[in-house]
Write a protein that holds these residues in place. Sequence first.
Motif, PDB file in Angstrom:
ATOM      1  N   SER A  35       0.433  12.773   1.314  1.00 32.19           N
ATOM      2  CA  SER A  35       0.565  11.339   1.530  1.00 32.19           C
ATOM      3  C   SER A  35      -0.178  10.932   2.790  1.00 32.19           C
ATOM      4  CB  SER A  35       2.037  10.956   1.625  1.00 32.19           C
ATOM      5  OG  SER A  35       2.652  11.192   0.373  1.00 32.19           O
ATOM      6  N   SER A  37      -1.188   7.544   5.671  1.00 35.86           N
ATOM      7  CA  SER A  37      -0.951   6.213   6.210  1.00 35.86           C
ATOM      8  C   SER A  37      -2.282   5.525   6.446  1.00 35.86           C
ATOM      9  CB  SER A  37      -0.210   6.294   7.548  1.00 35.86           C
ATOM     10  OG  SER A  37       1.143   6.603   7.331  1.00 35.86           O
ATOM     11  N   THR A  57       1.241   9.467  -2.072  1.00 38.61           N
ATOM     12  CA  THR A  57       1.451   8.060  -1.742  1.00 38.61           C
ATOM     13  C   THR A  57       0.546   7.635  -0.594  1.00 38.61           C
ATOM     14  OG1 THR A  57       3.214   8.566  -0.171  1.00 38.61           O
ATOM     15  CG2 THR A  57       3.887   8.101  -2.439  1.00 38.61           C
ATOM     16  N   THR A  59       0.825   4.721   2.432  1.00 35.03           N
ATOM     17  CA  THR A  59       1.643   3.694   3.088  1.00 35.03           C
ATOM     18  C   THR A  59       0.764   2.912   4.046  1.00 35.03           C
ATOM     19  OG1 THR A  59       3.661   5.000   2.904  1.00 35.03           O
ATOM     20  CG2 THR A  59       3.648   3.253   4.558  1.00 35.03           C
ATOM     21  N   ARG A  61       0.415   0.235   7.008  1.00 37.42           N
ATOM     22  CA  ARG A  61       1.281  -0.168   8.119  1.00 37.42           C
ATOM     23  C   ARG A  61       0.619  -1.303   8.895  1.00 37.42           C
ATOM     24  NH1 ARG A  61       5.072   3.833   8.413  1.00 37.42           N
ATOM     25  NH2 ARG A  61       4.501   5.748   7.313  1.00 37.42           N
ATOM     26  N   THR A  85       5.564  -2.468   6.146  1.00 37.16           N
ATOM     27  CA  THR A  85       4.779  -1.467   5.414  1.00 37.16           C
ATOM     28  C   THR A  85       4.723  -1.814   3.936  1.00 37.16           C
ATOM     29  OG1 THR A  85       6.691  -0.066   4.942  1.00 37.16           O
ATOM     30  CG2 THR A  85       5.519   0.381   7.004  1.00 37.16           C
ATOM     31  N   TYR A  86       3.825  -1.125   3.238  1.00 32.73           N
ATOM     32  CA  TYR A  86       3.703  -1.244   1.784  1.00 32.73           C
ATOM     33  C   TYR A  86       3.289   0.134   1.283  1.00 32.73           C
ATOM     34  CZ  TYR A  86       1.706  -2.763  -2.736  1.00 32.73           C
ATOM     35  OH  TYR A  86       1.402  -2.915  -4.075  1.00 32.73           O
ATOM     36  N   THR A  87       4.051   0.704   0.359  1.00 32.63           N
ATOM     37  CA  THR A  87       3.782   2.061  -0.122  1.00 32.63           C
ATOM     38  C   THR A  87       3.520   2.063  -1.625  1.00 32.63           C
ATOM     39  OG1 THR A  87       5.165   3.034   1.602  1.00 32.63           O
ATOM     40  CG2 THR A  87       4.706   4.411  -0.299  1.00 32.63           C
ATOM     41  N   ARG A  89       2.461   4.824  -4.918  1.00 32.04           N
ATOM     42  CA  ARG A  89       2.232   6.183  -5.407  1.00 32.04           C
ATOM     43  C   ARG A  89       1.112   6.137  -6.452  1.00 32.04           C
ATOM     44  NH1 ARG A  89       5.084  10.616  -4.800  1.00 32.04           N
ATOM     45  NH2 ARG A  89       6.904   9.476  -4.079  1.00 32.04           N
TER      46      ARG A  89
END
Length: 113
Positions: A35, A37, A57, A59, A61, A85-87, A89
């Motif tokens: 994952s 960021s 994923t 994310t 920020r 945040t917005y995540t 997958r």
Amino acid sequence: MTKSAIRIALCVALVAAAAIVPAQAASGGAVAARSRSVILKHIAFHPRTAHIRVGGTVTWRWRDGSIVHNVVGSGFRSPTKAMGTYTLRFRARGTYNYVCTIHPGMTGKVIVG
Ligand SMILES: [Cu+2]
């Protein structure tokens, strides 16, 4: 089968299962979905290109003070906002381009594979 024979069979199965797991982890293959960021700052995505494995994923920020941004791609759209945040997958291999619709030129991509 006697009770002790069943116990032995069960033990053998457990030992075999335990032996398989570290071997897969050591190969570094499909086990771990990495994952990442992506920071929204100075009216840009950092990094602009994020690489993840299938099933991983991303994310995003928000770190740009009071400046609002969003993350909009084919099939996904975050709220327009200034913090949080917005995540997402990513379950399929491919390249996913996205933009912030507020700021022309504020673009990014996620490469899954
Ligand atoms: Cu923006």
